[in-house]
Design a protein around this motif. Structure first.
Motif, PDB file in Angstrom:
ATOM      1  N   ARG A 162       7.824 -69.735 -55.950  1.00  0.00           N
ATOM      2  CA  ARG A 162       8.051 -70.439 -57.212  1.00  0.00           C
ATOM      3  C   ARG A 162       9.534 -70.626 -57.500  1.00  0.00           C
ATOM      4  NH1 ARG A 162       4.220 -72.918 -56.359  1.00  0.00           N
ATOM      5  NH2 ARG A 162       4.675 -74.133 -58.215  1.00  0.00           N
ATOM      6  N   ASP A 163      10.393 -69.729 -57.034  1.00  0.00           N
ATOM      7  CA  ASP A 163      11.834 -69.910 -57.255  1.00  0.00           C
ATOM      8  C   ASP A 163      12.323 -71.176 -56.558  1.00  0.00           C
ATOM      9  OD1 ASP A 163      12.065 -67.645 -58.805  1.00  0.00           O
ATOM     10  OD2 ASP A 163      12.684 -66.347 -57.146  1.00  0.00           O
ATOM     11  N   VAL A 164      11.835 -71.396 -55.344  1.00  0.00           N
ATOM     12  CA  VAL A 164      12.218 -72.605 -54.600  1.00  0.00           C
ATOM     13  C   VAL A 164      11.633 -73.841 -55.272  1.00  0.00           C
ATOM     14  CG1 VAL A 164      12.064 -73.823 -52.390  1.00  0.00           C
ATOM     15  CG2 VAL A 164      12.399 -71.340 -52.433  1.00  0.00           C
ATOM     16  N   VAL A 165      10.366 -73.764 -55.670  1.00  0.00           N
ATOM     17  CA  VAL A 165       9.725 -74.905 -56.332  1.00  0.00           C
ATOM     18  C   VAL A 165      10.460 -75.250 -57.620  1.00  0.00           C
ATOM     19  CG1 VAL A 165       7.627 -75.717 -57.468  1.00  0.00           C
ATOM     20  CG2 VAL A 165       7.466 -74.456 -55.304  1.00  0.00           C
ATOM     21  N   ARG A 166      10.802 -74.241 -58.403  1.00  0.00           N
ATOM     22  CA  ARG A 166      11.539 -74.495 -59.655  1.00  0.00           C
ATOM     23  C   ARG A 166      12.896 -75.125 -59.374  1.00  0.00           C
ATOM     24  NH1 ARG A 166      10.473 -68.966 -60.591  1.00  0.00           N
ATOM     25  NH2 ARG A 166       8.417 -68.649 -61.528  1.00  0.00           N
ATOM     26  N   LYS A 167      13.556 -74.669 -58.335  1.00  0.00           N
ATOM     27  CA  LYS A 167      14.894 -75.172 -57.994  1.00  0.00           C
ATOM     28  C   LYS A 167      14.866 -76.677 -57.728  1.00  0.00           C
ATOM     29  CE  LYS A 167      18.675 -74.510 -54.685  1.00  0.00           C
ATOM     30  NZ  LYS A 167      19.145 -73.709 -53.509  1.00  0.00           N
ATOM     31  N   TYR A 168      13.826 -77.125 -57.050  1.00  0.00           N
ATOM     32  CA  TYR A 168      13.773 -78.527 -56.637  1.00  0.00           C
ATOM     33  C   TYR A 168      12.761 -79.353 -57.445  1.00  0.00           C
ATOM     34  CZ  TYR A 168      16.496 -76.872 -52.685  1.00  0.00           C
ATOM     35  OH  TYR A 168      17.482 -76.302 -51.899  1.00  0.00           O
ATOM     36  N   TYR A 169      12.195 -78.766 -58.461  1.00  0.00           N
ATOM     37  CA  TYR A 169      11.180 -79.463 -59.256  1.00  0.00           C
ATOM     38  C   TYR A 169      11.747 -80.703 -59.936  1.00  0.00           C
ATOM     39  CZ  TYR A 169       7.656 -80.414 -62.801  1.00  0.00           C
ATOM     40  OH  TYR A 169       6.725 -81.035 -63.593  1.00  0.00           O
ATOM     41  N   SER A 170      10.924 -81.732 -59.989  1.00  0.00           N
ATOM     42  CA  SER A 170      11.258 -82.957 -60.714  1.00  0.00           C
ATOM     43  C   SER A 170      10.136 -83.260 -61.701  1.00  0.00           C
ATOM     44  CB  SER A 170      11.410 -84.133 -59.750  1.00  0.00           C
ATOM     45  OG  SER A 170      11.470 -85.357 -60.464  1.00  0.00           O
ATOM     46  N   PRO A 171      10.458 -83.595 -62.955  1.00  0.00           N
ATOM     47  CA  PRO A 171       9.413 -83.904 -63.944  1.00  0.00           C
ATOM     48  C   PRO A 171       8.486 -85.037 -63.530  1.00  0.00           C
ATOM     49  CG  PRO A 171      11.527 -83.570 -65.027  1.00  0.00           C
ATOM     50  CD  PRO A 171      11.803 -83.605 -63.556  1.00  0.00           C
ATOM     51  N   THR A 172       8.964 -85.926 -62.647  1.00  0.00           N
ATOM     52  CA  THR A 172       8.106 -87.039 -62.214  1.00  0.00           C
ATOM     53  C   THR A 172       6.908 -86.555 -61.407  1.00  0.00           C
ATOM     54  OG1 THR A 172       9.467 -87.386 -60.233  1.00  0.00           O
ATOM     55  CG2 THR A 172      10.018 -88.679 -62.187  1.00  0.00           C
ATOM     56  N   LEU A 173       6.967 -85.322 -60.915  1.00  0.00           N
ATOM     57  CA  LEU A 173       5.831 -84.791 -60.164  1.00  0.00           C
ATOM     58  C   LEU A 173       4.565 -84.741 -61.015  1.00  0.00           C
ATOM     59  CD1 LEU A 173       7.594 -81.902 -58.217  1.00  0.00           C
ATOM     60  CD2 LEU A 173       6.525 -83.936 -57.210  1.00  0.00           C
ATOM     61  N   LYS A 174       4.751 -84.586 -62.317  1.00  0.00           N
ATOM     62  CA  LYS A 174       3.583 -84.492 -63.196  1.00  0.00           C
ATOM     63  C   LYS A 174       2.727 -85.749 -63.116  1.00  0.00           C
ATOM     64  CE  LYS A 174       2.270 -82.573 -67.619  1.00  0.00           C
ATOM     65  NZ  LYS A 174       2.725 -81.715 -68.717  1.00  0.00           N
ATOM     66  N   ALA A 175       3.375 -86.897 -62.946  1.00  0.00           N
ATOM     67  CA  ALA A 175       2.621 -88.150 -62.846  1.00  0.00           C
ATOM     68  C   ALA A 175       1.760 -88.174 -61.582  1.00  0.00           C
ATOM     69  CB  ALA A 175       3.583 -89.332 -62.846  1.00  0.00           C
ATOM     70  N   TRP A 176       2.275 -87.621 -60.491  1.00  0.00           N
ATOM     71  CA  TRP A 176       1.561 -87.650 -59.223  1.00  0.00           C
ATOM     72  C   TRP A 176       0.504 -86.556 -59.145  1.00  0.00           C
ATOM     73  CZ3 TRP A 176       2.212 -91.880 -56.522  1.00  0.00           C
ATOM     74  CH2 TRP A 176       3.409 -92.601 -56.667  1.00  0.00           C
TER      75      TRP A 176
END
Length: 205
Positions: A116-130
């Motif tokens: 989750r640390d890696v996912v949070r680091k590179y997370y983009s809000p646009t992922l929610k749409a996908w």
């Protein structure tokens, strides 16, 4: 094992490669490759289908880079077919192409990161749409959604060709080659081996 269907004697069987292949310093080779990838952003990720052994390609958007720019990261739904493919065979290719015919091909090995640390680091809000919000309080497309992972490609080899001339120069070279039979000098064709990529990582760690 190699394939050949001709004997050209002491003349190059692939004149285009002979004319266009260049060997600049490693720094220039890497920086030109990384710059081209950044400009393209979207590329085709090729994996091997676990059930059949056939190859399949999917369009992916570059999320981030590591290793001095040569190791590529992409967001993924961990429940998708590509993660099944990579679990079975981590060997992978990523190809980029632009509208001018410039291209890059990166081969390597992929890992699926769910930390989750890696996912949070590179997370983009646009992922929610996908990803969508399943309205269960857990699978909401946010950074804590366990379906969101990162595919990291550790590059092993790279080959690319970027233009060495402007549009008019390329047209002139091709027209000349059509008349004379001489291969056009239009690209910087480069190959980067595994040892070179390892050296670059060490220099940029």
């Amino acid at each position: 094992m190699s394939f050949s269907n001709a004997d050209t004697g002491d003349k190059p069987a692939d004149p285009y490669k002979a004319v266009n292949k260049t060997e600049p310093e490693l720094k220039e080779k890497i920086e030109d490759l990384v710059g081209f990838i950044e400009k393209c952003k979207f590329g085709m990720m090729t994996t091997r289908i676990a059930s059949s052994g056939l190859l399949v390609s999917r369009c992916m958007a570059l999320a981030a880079k590591e290793g001095g720019g040569i190791d590529l990261l992409f967001h993924t739904n961990t429940e998708s077919g590509k993660t099944d493919d990579l679990q079975s065979d981590p060997k992978i290719n990523m190809a980029f192409l632009d509208g001018e015919g410039q291209w890059a091909s990166i081969s390597g090995e992929a890992s699926i990161i769910t930390d989750r640390d890696v996912v949070r680091k590179y997370y983009s809000p646009t992922l929610k749409a996908w990803m969508g919000d399943l309205e269960d309080g857990k699978h909401d497309g946010g950074p804590e959604d366990p379906r969101i992972g990162v595919i990291k490609i550790e590059a092993k080899t790279a080959t690319y060709a970027i233009s060495s001339r402007g549009m008019l120069g390329r047209v002139t070279q091709v027209a000349k080659g059509t008349v004379t039979g001489q291969a056009p000098d239009v690209n910087k064709l480069r190959e980067i081996g595994e040892d070179e990529l390892q050296e670059w990582r060490k220099q940029n760690s």
